[in-house]
Design an enzyme around this catalytic site. Sequence first.
Site, PDB file in Angstrom:
ATOM      1  CE1 TYR A 191      -6.383   3.376  -0.503  1.00 41.33           C
ATOM      2  CE2 TYR A 191      -3.990   3.399  -0.226  1.00 41.33           C
ATOM      3  CZ  TYR A 191      -5.144   2.801  -0.710  1.00 41.33           C
ATOM      4  OH  TYR A 191      -5.052   1.615  -1.375  1.00 41.33           O
ATOM      5  CB  CYS A 199     -23.757   3.455 -12.880  1.00 36.86           C
ATOM      6  SG  CYS A 199     -22.529   4.769 -13.036  1.00 36.86           S
ATOM      7  CG  ASP A 223      -7.788   4.047  -4.455  1.00 43.38           C
ATOM      8  OD1 ASP A 223      -9.012   4.091  -4.674  1.00 43.38           O
ATOM      9  OD2 ASP A 223      -7.031   3.240  -5.036  1.00 43.38           O
ATOM     10  CB  CYS A 279     -19.589  -1.937 -15.061  1.00 43.94           C
ATOM     11  SG  CYS A 279     -19.742  -1.376 -13.352  1.00 43.94           S
ATOM     12  CB  CYS A 303     -20.507   1.167 -18.900  1.00 38.12           C
ATOM     13  SG  CYS A 303     -19.838   2.754 -18.362  1.00 38.12           S
ATOM     14  CB  CYS A 314     -15.043   2.249 -12.890  1.00 35.98           C
ATOM     15  SG  CYS A 314     -16.064   3.734 -12.802  1.00 35.98           S
ATOM     16  CD  GLU A 359      -2.995  -0.776  -0.150  1.00 34.46           C
ATOM     17  OE1 GLU A 359      -2.973   0.322  -0.730  1.00 34.46           O
ATOM     18  OE2 GLU A 359      -3.725  -1.710  -0.531  1.00 34.46           O
TER      19      GLU A 359
END
Length: 384
Positions: free
Chosen positions: A143, A232, A161, A226, A223, A216, A60
Amino acid sequence: MPRTMPSSISNRKVAKSAPPVKPAAFRSALLGWYDAHARVLPWRARGGKTADPYHVWLSEVMLQQTTVQAVIPYFGKFVDKWPRVQNLAAAQDDEVMHAWAGLGYYARARNLLKCARVVAETHSGVFPDTVDTLKSLPGIGDYTAAAVAAIAFNRVETVIDGNVDRVVSRWFAIETPLPDSKPEIRAQAKTLFEHKGSDRPGDFAQAMMDLGATICIPQNPRCDLCPVSKGCQGRAKGIAAELPRRKPKAAQPRRAGYVYWIENERGEILFETRPGRGLLGGMVGLPTSDWVGWPAGQRKWPEIDHKGGHISAMKIADDNSMKSDLKIRHTFTHFDLELRGVLAKVKTRSFKITDDQFWVPATEITALGLPTVFRKFTRLMDGT
DNA sequence: TGTCCACGTCT
DNA sequence: AAGACGTGGAC
């Protein structure tokens, strides 16, 4: 493939009166997609195992402002060299800076080592498992604390994030530009992350980020693939690809300077360790002049005082030469830099160097671990 | 070629 | 609390 209504019809209906968002439906659709499509990454646990907190934290920190592809080889190198946080804590500063070279944001490496030492010494080598304690460690902010708590300890946390910013902005059709939309994004994200029945918080956080990284995506979102496109609102309004909006940024200022390639009678090149904080802090580099501002639009190479910066102390020999083709450009976060090379041959005996400077045989330069701006120049010099 | 990504953390 | 702090890849 499931049957769907023609999108033009369903979109029109949704746009008129957006349906209330159902976090539970979003969650189950996204987790189902994650179970089938999660990216396989070296720091992720596999087969229902819990991820190693050391691996989660290390990855991370590396992933702050940095893409997965750039991080993977560095992560492997670090884990091989330092399999446990105690090993990293015992490393020399310059070993760690060297291993980090090329990854950028070098303050991360300095804080990484500080953090490893705190964990090893005051936490007996065990990573804390709460956001508040994690956040008290060097290099761990909002974060990373949330990400480690969720992924390594399965705590319910809202992990935000850049990917999550984008997914949430689109799903809720948040049109306020960043960073003004930050509070709204956080509030809406919370309804997804901290919904009642959040039984797989680590997977959910990673699923959100994987969705943002693979489906995304910033340009031309997929899409059609997705798992949560149905609800959405950004897509329903036909503006998903434009979100999140951002306030326009000012153009980057330009700076210019000289980089000195100083060779002694043994064919060695002069390098120096830079000061511990600030730009490229703690990294090895070539000596340079000061870098002066260069107004945008100005064509002419700016006047740079050769007697300023390092050069005066060095007393470059008379046979120094400047080649206009030895030129590199490099973009830092907040300015664009152009450096021109100055070549000089000097005699070690009459050439005084500072405590921070040292001679390096030309063949050993690649093993030095240089930030990219200097690697660009050394590559120019050895023709590779 | 230039623009964007890339809010992440520290000061 | 606004500015400092890298890099590389996509388009």
